[in-house]
Design an enzyme around this catalytic site. Structure first.
Site, PDB file in Angstrom:
ATOM      1  N   ASP A   1     -13.438   6.226   3.712  1.00  0.00           N
ATOM      2  CA  ASP A   1     -14.998   6.470   4.623  1.00  0.00           C
ATOM      3  C   ASP A   1     -15.036   6.612   5.615  1.00  0.00           C
ATOM      4  O   ASP A   1     -14.452   6.871   6.254  1.00  0.00           O
ATOM      5  CB  ASP A   1     -16.018   4.854   4.058  1.00  0.00           C
ATOM      6  CG  ASP A   1     -17.185   5.121   4.490  1.00  0.00           C
ATOM      7  OD1 ASP A   1     -18.149   5.833   3.940  1.00  0.00           O
ATOM      8  OD2 ASP A   1     -17.988   4.351   5.187  1.00  0.00           O
ATOM      9  N   SER A   2     -16.324   7.515   6.351  1.00  0.00           N
ATOM     10  CA  SER A   2     -16.064   7.513   7.302  1.00  0.00           C
ATOM     11  C   SER A   2     -16.021   6.696   8.168  1.00  0.00           C
ATOM     12  O   SER A   2     -15.470   6.527   9.632  1.00  0.00           O
ATOM     13  CB  SER A   2     -17.962   8.354   7.613  1.00  0.00           C
ATOM     14  OG  SER A   2     -18.290   7.317   7.084  1.00  0.00           O
TER      15      SER A   2
ATOM     16  N   GLU B   1     -22.232   0.766  12.712  1.00  0.00           N
ATOM     17  CA  GLU B   1     -21.498   1.438  12.633  1.00  0.00           C
ATOM     18  C   GLU B   1     -20.802   0.592  14.258  1.00  0.00           C
ATOM     19  O   GLU B   1     -19.608   0.400  15.266  1.00  0.00           O
ATOM     20  CB  GLU B   1     -20.983   2.598  13.358  1.00  0.00           C
ATOM     21  CG  GLU B   1     -20.103   2.776  12.071  1.00  0.00           C
ATOM     22  CD  GLU B   1     -19.467   3.327  11.380  1.00  0.00           C
ATOM     23  OE1 GLU B   1     -18.419   3.591  12.219  1.00  0.00           O
ATOM     24  OE2 GLU B   1     -19.292   3.047  10.048  1.00  0.00           O
TER      25      GLU B   1
ATOM     26  N   CYS C   1     -25.467   4.404   0.088  1.00  0.00           N
ATOM     27  CA  CYS C   1     -24.620   4.834   0.970  1.00  0.00           C
ATOM     28  C   CYS C   1     -24.295   3.294   1.303  1.00  0.00           C
ATOM     29  O   CYS C   1     -23.963   2.545   1.404  1.00  0.00           O
ATOM     30  CB  CYS C   1     -25.727   5.197   2.327  1.00  0.00           C
ATOM     31  SG  CYS C   1     -24.204   4.992   3.746  1.00  0.00           S
TER      32      CYS C   1
ATOM     33  N   HIS D   1     -22.675   2.164   3.821  1.00  0.00           N
ATOM     34  CA  HIS D   1     -21.964   1.165   4.723  1.00  0.00           C
ATOM     35  C   HIS D   1     -24.269   0.424   4.714  1.00  0.00           C
ATOM     36  O   HIS D   1     -23.297  -0.829   5.494  1.00  0.00           O
ATOM     37  CB  HIS D   1     -22.577   1.816   6.260  1.00  0.00           C
ATOM     38  CG  HIS D   1     -22.089   2.619   6.504  1.00  0.00           C
ATOM     39  ND1 HIS D   1     -21.765   4.001   6.012  1.00  0.00           N
ATOM     40  CD2 HIS D   1     -21.368   2.461   8.431  1.00  0.00           C
ATOM     41  CE1 HIS D   1     -20.574   4.119   7.327  1.00  0.00           C
ATOM     42  NE2 HIS D   1     -20.271   3.230   7.999  1.00  0.00           N
TER      43      HIS D   1
ATOM     44  N   CYS E   1     -17.538   6.681  -0.169  1.00  0.00           N
ATOM     45  CA  CYS E   1     -18.520   7.239   0.250  1.00  0.00           C
ATOM     46  C   CYS E   1     -19.705   7.951  -0.420  1.00  0.00           C
ATOM     47  O   CYS E   1     -18.994   9.126  -1.238  1.00  0.00           O
ATOM     48  CB  CYS E   1     -18.003   7.686   1.585  1.00  0.00           C
ATOM     49  SG  CYS E   1     -18.769   8.712   2.859  1.00  0.00           S
TER      50      CYS E   1
HETATM   51  N1  DGL Z   1     -21.501   5.069   3.789  1.00  0.00           N
HETATM   52  C1  DGL Z   1     -20.988   7.097   3.372  1.00  0.00           C
HETATM   53  C2  DGL Z   1     -22.253   6.885   2.442  1.00  0.00           C
HETATM   54  O1  DGL Z   1     -21.666   6.329   1.808  1.00  0.00           O
HETATM   55  C3  DGL Z   1     -21.792   7.382   4.895  1.00  0.00           C
HETATM   56  C4  DGL Z   1     -22.017   7.443   6.362  1.00  0.00           C
HETATM   57  C5  DGL Z   1     -22.071   8.848   6.922  1.00  0.00           C
HETATM   58  O2  DGL Z   1     -21.026   8.802   8.097  1.00  0.00           O
HETATM   59  O3  DGL Z   1     -23.191   8.584   7.250  1.00  0.00           O
HETATM   60  O4  DGL Z   1     -22.726   8.088   2.547  1.00  0.00           O
END
Ligand code: DGL
Length: 256
Positions: free
Chosen positions: A6-7, A148, A180, A182, A69
């Site tokens: 993931d990011s 984050e 998402c 996150h 992600c």
């Molecule tokens: N966790 C990510 C997702 O599921 C992306 C969050 C990001 O880096 O903008 O989309």
């Protein structure tokens, strides 16, 4: 070995579910934090970053790849599957199908990133699975930033989530999709603010179950290793905050 990326922190929500289903799986997770957030970047940029991370994970021995992600899945799932045909690749897609089935008002809300909403994957999920349901969307980059920073609760988190969530409920949404990874870490707050009549759907458990199905026999030793671009010590602290126990005791550098 199963490679997951993931990011940043978000995909750990999927890794936690994989670990629960297959405690002996060997897992290597990459958080591309130096280039996060992905969600405000162009799909082309996210695609090339996703290929870099996937290539590195395969070089490290990943035999199954999980794109944990939604943004990277929107940008790169098809091209990754095309260029890495030797291993199975599992991705995320917003859970519009179960949401439409569960909704009584016929209005569902999806929270994701800007890039996820721009991708063809989201468009096709809506046209194939929303049926007659009205889909209300909201990009929430500020939710990604909170996670984050390791902020999962507190008055600022409450007010940021309230600002995005209440207008959606006012539009009639009775089912909310976490589009998402996150946002899984904000789920308790989202559910509390949404209240008892609202269903929140997080696809992480279903994606983990699919990963285990696709990976087949899991014969590892239960090693969990983490790698991150950017400052590894920051990611180490965040990962501990969400309860990850990892084998090597340190976060490996992911080459940017
Ligand atoms: N966790 C990510 C997702 O599921 C992306 C969050 C990001 O880096 O903008 O989309």
């Amino acid at each position: 070995m199963i490679g997951v990326f993931d990011s940043g922190l978000g995909g750990l929500s999927v890794l936690i579910e994989i670990k629960m289903l297959a405690p002996n799986a060997d897992l290597l997770y990459v958080a591309d934090r130096a280039r996060a957030p992905y969600g405000n970047r162009s799909l082309d940029e996210v695609r090339s970053m996703s290929h870099e991370v996937a290539t590195w994970l395969i070089q490290q021995g990943a035999e199954t790849l999980v794109v944990a992600c939604n943004t990277a899945s929107a940008a790169a799932l098809d091209s990754l599957r095309e260029s890495c045909q030797e291993i199975p690749i599992i991705g995320m897609e917003p859970a519009v199908k179960p949401a439409a089935a569960a909704s009584e008002t016929g209005v569902i809300g999806v929270f994701a990133t800007k890039a996820t909403f721009q991708g063809r994957l989201f468009e096709s999920v809506v046209s194939d699975h929303a049926g007659n349901a009205q889909v209300v969307t909201r990009a929430c980059p500020e939710w990604v930033e909170m996670v984050e920073r390791g902020e999962f609760a507190g008055p600022d988190v409450d007010s940021t989530i309230t600002a995005a969530l209440i207008p959606m409920i006012d539009e009639g949404a009775d089912v909310l999709v976490l589009g998402c990874t996150h946002f899984s870490f904000l789920r308790p707050v989202i559910e509390r603010i949404a209240g008892p009549g609202i269903t929140v759907i997080d696809p992480a458990p279903a994606v983990a179950a699919q990963t285990i199905r696709v990976a087949g026999v899991i014969g590892g030793e239960g090693r969990v290793r983490l790698a991150a671009s950017g400052d590894p010590s920051v990611f180490a602290r965040l990962a501990s905050d969400v309860g990850i126990v990892y084998s090597s005791g340190e976060v490996l550098p992911f080459p940017e």
